[in-house]
Design a protein around this motif. Structure first.
Motif, short mmCIF file in Angstrom:
data_model
loop_
_atom_site.label_atom_id
_atom_site.label_comp_id
_atom_site.label_asym_id
_atom_site.label_seq_id
_atom_site.Cartn_x
_atom_site.Cartn_y
_atom_site.Cartn_z
N MET A 1 3.30 14.48 7.22
CA MET A 1 3.38 13.04 7.26
C MET A 1 4.07 12.56 5.98
O MET A 1 3.74 12.99 4.89
CB MET A 1 1.97 12.45 7.34
N GLN A 2 5.02 11.67 6.14
CA GLN A 2 5.75 11.16 4.99
C GLN A 2 5.15 9.84 4.52
O GLN A 2 4.60 9.08 5.29
CB GLN A 2 7.21 10.97 5.34
N MET A 3 5.29 9.61 3.24
CA MET A 3 4.78 8.41 2.60
C MET A 3 5.94 7.46 2.38
O MET A 3 7.05 7.89 2.04
CB MET A 3 4.15 8.82 1.26
N SER A 4 5.70 6.16 2.56
CA SER A 4 6.76 5.19 2.29
C SER A 4 7.01 5.10 0.79
O SER A 4 6.14 5.42 -0.02
CB SER A 4 6.39 3.83 2.86
N ARG A 5 8.20 4.65 0.44
CA ARG A 5 8.55 4.50 -0.97
C ARG A 5 7.67 3.43 -1.62
O ARG A 5 7.36 3.53 -2.81
CB ARG A 5 10.03 4.15 -1.10
N THR A 6 7.26 2.43 -0.86
CA THR A 6 6.40 1.38 -1.40
C THR A 6 5.04 1.94 -1.81
O THR A 6 4.53 1.64 -2.89
CB THR A 6 6.21 0.26 -0.36
N VAL A 7 4.47 2.78 -0.96
CA VAL A 7 3.18 3.39 -1.26
C VAL A 7 3.31 4.34 -2.45
O VAL A 7 2.45 4.35 -3.34
CB VAL A 7 2.60 4.12 -0.03
N ALA A 8 4.39 5.10 -2.48
CA ALA A 8 4.61 6.03 -3.59
C ALA A 8 4.76 5.27 -4.91
O ALA A 8 4.18 5.66 -5.93
CB ALA A 8 5.84 6.88 -3.33
N ALA A 9 5.50 4.16 -4.89
CA ALA A 9 5.67 3.35 -6.10
C ALA A 9 4.35 2.73 -6.52
O ALA A 9 4.04 2.63 -7.71
CB ALA A 9 6.72 2.27 -5.87
N PHE A 10 3.53 2.30 -5.55
CA PHE A 10 2.21 1.75 -5.86
C PHE A 10 1.34 2.79 -6.54
O PHE A 10 0.66 2.49 -7.53
CB PHE A 10 1.53 1.25 -4.59
N LEU A 11 1.35 4.02 -6.04
CA LEU A 11 0.56 5.08 -6.64
C LEU A 11 1.01 5.37 -8.07
O LEU A 11 0.18 5.58 -8.96
CB LEU A 11 0.63 6.35 -5.80
N LEU A 12 2.31 5.36 -8.31
CA LEU A 12 2.81 5.57 -9.67
C LEU A 12 2.40 4.43 -10.59
O LEU A 12 2.00 4.65 -11.73
CB LEU A 12 4.33 5.71 -9.66
N GLY A 13 2.48 3.20 -10.09
CA GLY A 13 2.05 2.05 -10.88
C GLY A 13 0.57 2.09 -11.19
O GLY A 13 0.13 1.79 -12.30
N LEU A 14 -0.22 2.46 -10.19
CA LEU A 14 -1.67 2.57 -10.38
C LEU A 14 -2.00 3.65 -11.41
O LEU A 14 -2.85 3.46 -12.27
CB LEU A 14 -2.35 2.88 -9.05
N ALA A 15 -1.31 4.78 -11.32
CA ALA A 15 -1.54 5.86 -12.28
C ALA A 15 -1.20 5.41 -13.70
O ALA A 15 -1.96 5.67 -14.64
CB ALA A 15 -0.72 7.09 -11.90
N ALA A 16 -0.08 4.72 -13.86
CA ALA A 16 0.31 4.23 -15.19
C ALA A 16 -0.71 3.22 -15.72
O ALA A 16 -1.07 3.25 -16.90
CB ALA A 16 1.69 3.59 -15.12
N PHE A 17 -1.19 2.34 -14.85
CA PHE A 17 -2.19 1.37 -15.26
C PHE A 17 -3.48 2.05 -15.69
O PHE A 17 -4.08 1.68 -16.70
CB PHE A 17 -2.48 0.38 -14.12
N MET A 18 -3.91 3.06 -14.92
CA MET A 18 -5.14 3.77 -15.26
C MET A 18 -5.03 4.45 -16.62
O MET A 18 -5.98 4.40 -17.42
CB MET A 18 -5.49 4.79 -14.16
N VAL A 19 -3.90 5.09 -16.88
CA VAL A 19 -3.71 5.76 -18.18
C VAL A 19 -3.75 4.73 -19.30
O VAL A 19 -4.46 4.90 -20.29
CB VAL A 19 -2.38 6.55 -18.20
N LEU A 53 -3.39 11.44 -13.20
CA LEU A 53 -2.40 12.52 -13.09
C LEU A 53 -2.20 12.95 -11.64
O LEU A 53 -1.07 13.18 -11.20
CB LEU A 53 -2.82 13.71 -13.94
N VAL A 54 -3.28 13.04 -10.89
CA VAL A 54 -3.19 13.43 -9.48
C VAL A 54 -2.43 12.36 -8.69
O VAL A 54 -1.53 12.67 -7.90
CB VAL A 54 -4.60 13.68 -8.89
N LEU A 55 -2.79 11.08 -8.89
CA LEU A 55 -2.10 10.00 -8.18
C LEU A 55 -0.63 9.95 -8.56
O LEU A 55 0.24 9.71 -7.71
CB LEU A 55 -2.77 8.66 -8.47
N GLY A 56 -0.33 10.16 -9.84
CA GLY A 56 1.05 10.18 -10.28
C GLY A 56 1.84 11.30 -9.63
O GLY A 56 2.98 11.11 -9.20
N ALA A 57 1.24 12.47 -9.53
CA ALA A 57 1.92 13.61 -8.89
C ALA A 57 2.17 13.34 -7.41
O ALA A 57 3.24 13.65 -6.89
CB ALA A 57 1.08 14.88 -9.06
N ILE A 58 1.20 12.75 -6.74
CA ILE A 58 1.37 12.40 -5.32
C ILE A 58 2.47 11.35 -5.17
O ILE A 58 3.31 11.43 -4.27
CB ILE A 58 0.04 11.90 -4.72
N GLY A 59 2.49 10.37 -6.08
CA GLY A 59 3.53 9.34 -6.03
C GLY A 59 4.91 9.90 -6.26
O GLY A 59 5.87 9.52 -5.57
#
Length: 70
Positions: A1-19, A53-59
């Protein structure tokens, strides 16, 4: 299953915010608390940084289209 770019960008943003959030909290903890306070918050910081880190890697994998780079 592929992830949309919007969801991937959200995960990267969330990971950055958490850090940012948990590192800031770590530096802003005031002195004068019991040791248990620091132990609990240290564990929370550690767990949340691992989750980030896990969310960032998934993103990142989602943005690359799920392809592994060797």
């Amino acid at each position: 299953m592929q992830m949309s770019r919007t969801v991937a960008a959200f995960l990267l943003g969330l990971a950055a915010f958490m850090v940012f959030e948990w590192i800031s909290l770590g530096f802003n903890l005031a002195d004068g608390h019991e040791t248990s306070f620091y132990v609990v918050h240290g564990i929370l910081i550690g767990v949340n940084l691992v989750l980030a880190l896990v969310l960032g890697a998934i993103g990142v994998r989602g943005l690359r289209g799920g392809k592994r780079v060797r």
